[in-house]
Scaffold this motif. Structure first.
Motif, PDB file in Angstrom:
ATOM      1  N   MET A 100     -87.967  11.676   3.798  1.00  0.00           N
ATOM      2  CA  MET A 100     -87.116  11.243   2.717  1.00  0.00           C
ATOM      3  C   MET A 100     -86.020  12.286   2.539  1.00  0.00           C
ATOM      4  N   THR A 101     -84.803  11.833   2.373  1.00  0.00           N
ATOM      5  CA  THR A 101     -83.667  12.733   2.219  1.00  0.00           C
ATOM      6  C   THR A 101     -83.172  12.706   0.784  1.00  0.00           C
ATOM      7  N   PHE A 102     -82.987  13.889   0.216  1.00  0.00           N
ATOM      8  CA  PHE A 102     -82.462  14.011  -1.138  1.00  0.00           C
ATOM      9  C   PHE A 102     -81.043  14.558  -1.058  1.00  0.00           C
ATOM     10  N   THR A 103     -80.210  14.072  -1.926  1.00  0.00           N
ATOM     11  CA  THR A 103     -78.867  14.614  -2.002  1.00  0.00           C
ATOM     12  C   THR A 103     -78.726  15.399  -3.288  1.00  0.00           C
ATOM     13  N   THR A 104     -77.833  16.349  -3.287  1.00  0.00           N
ATOM     14  CA  THR A 104     -77.611  17.148  -4.489  1.00  0.00           C
ATOM     15  C   THR A 104     -76.632  16.430  -5.404  1.00  0.00           C
ATOM     16  N   ALA A 105     -76.627  16.844  -6.642  1.00  0.00           N
ATOM     17  CA  ALA A 105     -75.695  16.262  -7.611  1.00  0.00           C
ATOM     18  C   ALA A 105     -74.269  16.560  -7.161  1.00  0.00           C
ATOM     19  N   PRO A 106     -73.319  15.649  -7.384  1.00  0.00           N
ATOM     20  CA  PRO A 106     -71.956  15.864  -6.906  1.00  0.00           C
ATOM     21  C   PRO A 106     -71.222  16.993  -7.624  1.00  0.00           C
ATOM     22  N   HIS A 107     -71.657  17.358  -8.828  1.00  0.00           N
ATOM     23  CA  HIS A 107     -71.004  18.420  -9.579  1.00  0.00           C
ATOM     24  C   HIS A 107     -72.054  19.354 -10.148  1.00  0.00           C
ATOM     25  N   ALA A 108     -71.700  20.611 -10.240  1.00  0.00           N
ATOM     26  CA  ALA A 108     -72.616  21.593 -10.806  1.00  0.00           C
ATOM     27  C   ALA A 108     -72.772  21.355 -12.307  1.00  0.00           C
ATOM     28  N   PRO A 109     -73.957  21.557 -12.852  1.00  0.00           N
ATOM     29  CA  PRO A 109     -74.176  21.329 -14.277  1.00  0.00           C
ATOM     30  C   PRO A 109     -73.728  22.494 -15.149  1.00  0.00           C
ATOM     31  N   TYR A 110     -72.971  23.422 -14.597  1.00  0.00           N
ATOM     32  CA  TYR A 110     -72.518  24.585 -15.347  1.00  0.00           C
ATOM     33  C   TYR A 110     -71.022  24.778 -15.091  1.00  0.00           C
ATOM     34  N   LYS A 111     -70.397  25.565 -15.953  1.00  0.00           N
ATOM     35  CA  LYS A 111     -68.974  25.839 -15.783  1.00  0.00           C
ATOM     36  C   LYS A 111     -68.748  26.661 -14.528  1.00  0.00           C
ATOM     37  N   GLN A 112     -67.657  26.366 -13.860  1.00  0.00           N
ATOM     38  CA  GLN A 112     -67.276  27.142 -12.691  1.00  0.00           C
ATOM     39  C   GLN A 112     -65.830  27.574 -12.827  1.00  0.00           C
ATOM     40  N   LEU A 113     -65.539  28.784 -12.419  1.00  0.00           N
ATOM     41  CA  LEU A 113     -64.174  29.292 -12.422  1.00  0.00           C
ATOM     42  C   LEU A 113     -63.513  28.823 -11.137  1.00  0.00           C
ATOM     43  N   ARG A 114     -62.648  27.795 -11.265  1.00  0.00           N
ATOM     44  CA  ARG A 114     -61.987  27.235 -10.090  1.00  0.00           C
ATOM     45  C   ARG A 114     -60.528  26.931 -10.424  1.00  0.00           C
ATOM     46  N   ARG A 115     -59.717  26.833  -9.377  1.00  0.00           N
ATOM     47  CA  ARG A 115     -58.310  26.493  -9.550  1.00  0.00           C
ATOM     48  C   ARG A 115     -58.167  24.975  -9.506  1.00  0.00           C
ATOM     49  N   PRO A 116     -57.686  24.366 -10.580  1.00  0.00           N
ATOM     50  CA  PRO A 116     -57.553  22.909 -10.579  1.00  0.00           C
ATOM     51  C   PRO A 116     -56.424  22.450  -9.657  1.00  0.00           C
ATOM     52  N   THR A 117     -56.553  21.226  -9.164  1.00  0.00           N
ATOM     53  CA  THR A 117     -55.514  20.667  -8.307  1.00  0.00           C
ATOM     54  C   THR A 117     -54.393  20.051  -9.138  1.00  0.00           C
ATOM     55  N   THR A 118     -54.638  19.829 -10.412  1.00  0.00           N
ATOM     56  CA  THR A 118     -53.611  19.337 -11.325  1.00  0.00           C
ATOM     57  C   THR A 118     -53.414  20.392 -12.413  1.00  0.00           C
ATOM     58  N   ASP A 119     -52.387  20.232 -13.223  1.00  0.00           N
ATOM     59  CA  ASP A 119     -52.127  21.153 -14.336  1.00  0.00           C
ATOM     60  C   ASP A 119     -51.945  22.590 -13.852  1.00  0.00           C
ATOM     61  N   ARG A 120     -51.161  22.768 -12.807  1.00  0.00           N
ATOM     62  CA  ARG A 120     -50.898  24.110 -12.303  1.00  0.00           C
ATOM     63  C   ARG A 120     -49.401  24.336 -12.212  1.00  0.00           C
ATOM     64  N   MET A 121     -49.001  25.596 -12.331  1.00  0.00           N
ATOM     65  CA  MET A 121     -47.586  25.941 -12.184  1.00  0.00           C
ATOM     66  C   MET A 121     -47.335  26.591 -10.825  1.00  0.00           C
ATOM     67  N   VAL A 122     -48.136  27.569 -10.478  1.00  0.00           N
ATOM     68  CA  VAL A 122     -47.976  28.221  -9.180  1.00  0.00           C
ATOM     69  C   VAL A 122     -49.207  27.936  -8.318  1.00  0.00           C
ATOM     70  N   ALA A 123     -50.322  28.552  -8.644  1.00  0.00           N
ATOM     71  CA  ALA A 123     -51.529  28.372  -7.848  1.00  0.00           C
ATOM     72  C   ALA A 123     -52.691  27.813  -8.650  1.00  0.00           C
ATOM     73  N   GLY A 124     -52.548  27.714  -9.965  1.00  0.00           N
ATOM     74  CA  GLY A 124     -53.620  27.190 -10.797  1.00  0.00           C
ATOM     75  C   GLY A 124     -54.553  28.243 -11.352  1.00  0.00           C
ATOM     76  N   VAL A 125     -54.234  29.507 -11.155  1.00  0.00           N
ATOM     77  CA  VAL A 125     -55.110  30.574 -11.633  1.00  0.00           C
ATOM     78  C   VAL A 125     -55.184  30.569 -13.155  1.00  0.00           C
ATOM     79  N   ALA A 126     -54.039  30.556 -13.825  1.00  0.00           N
ATOM     80  CA  ALA A 126     -54.029  30.588 -15.289  1.00  0.00           C
ATOM     81  C   ALA A 126     -54.674  29.334 -15.863  1.00  0.00           C
ATOM     82  N   SER A 127     -54.436  28.200 -15.239  1.00  0.00           N
ATOM     83  CA  SER A 127     -55.038  26.957 -15.702  1.00  0.00           C
ATOM     84  C   SER A 127     -56.558  26.992 -15.537  1.00  0.00           C
ATOM     85  N   GLY A 128     -57.027  27.537 -14.434  1.00  0.00           N
ATOM     86  CA  GLY A 128     -58.466  27.655 -14.208  1.00  0.00           C
ATOM     87  C   GLY A 128     -59.135  28.595 -15.188  1.00  0.00           C
TER      88      GLY A 128
END
Length: 99
Positions: free
Chosen positions: A1-29
């Motif tokens: 039997m194969t299990f898959t992991t949840a598509p998103h982590a259940p905790y906050k992650q420090l990441r650069r968003p692909t939207t709402d960015r001016m240069v690289a998304g660091v400040a937005s993240g």
């Protein structure tokens, strides 16, 4: 039997968003992570850069390099209180790993 992991982590992650960015998304993240306006984070970057003679501005490219870009379709943080992203309703919980 194969299990898959949840598509998103259940905790906050420090990441650069692909939207709402001016240069690289660091400040937005950083703003999303700490639940503050990204404009405030940008102002803090600028002020600390001025107060340190530009030395603090080296943090931006370092964070740009180290912060992962958020995956396409990932929900924006912060989620509503107590509402962590969930996988499909019929997905069983992750089995314990051994090793």
């Amino acid at each position: 039997m194969t299990f898959t992991t949840a598509p998103h982590a259940p905790y906050k992650q420090l990441r650069r968003p692909t939207t709402d960015r001016m240069v690289a998304g660091v400040a937005s993240g950083v703003g999303r992570y700490f639940a503050v306006d990204p404009t405030l984070v940008r102002v803090i970057f600028a002020v600390t850069g001025l107060l340190t003679g530009g030395l603090a501005l080296f943090a931006y490219p370092i964070m740009w390099f180290l912060m992962p870009e958020e995956p396409t379709g990932a929900p924006a943080w912060p989620h509503a209180t107590g509402a962590a992203p969930q996988g499909p309703a019929n997905m069983p919980p992750n089995p314990p790993t051994t090793g």
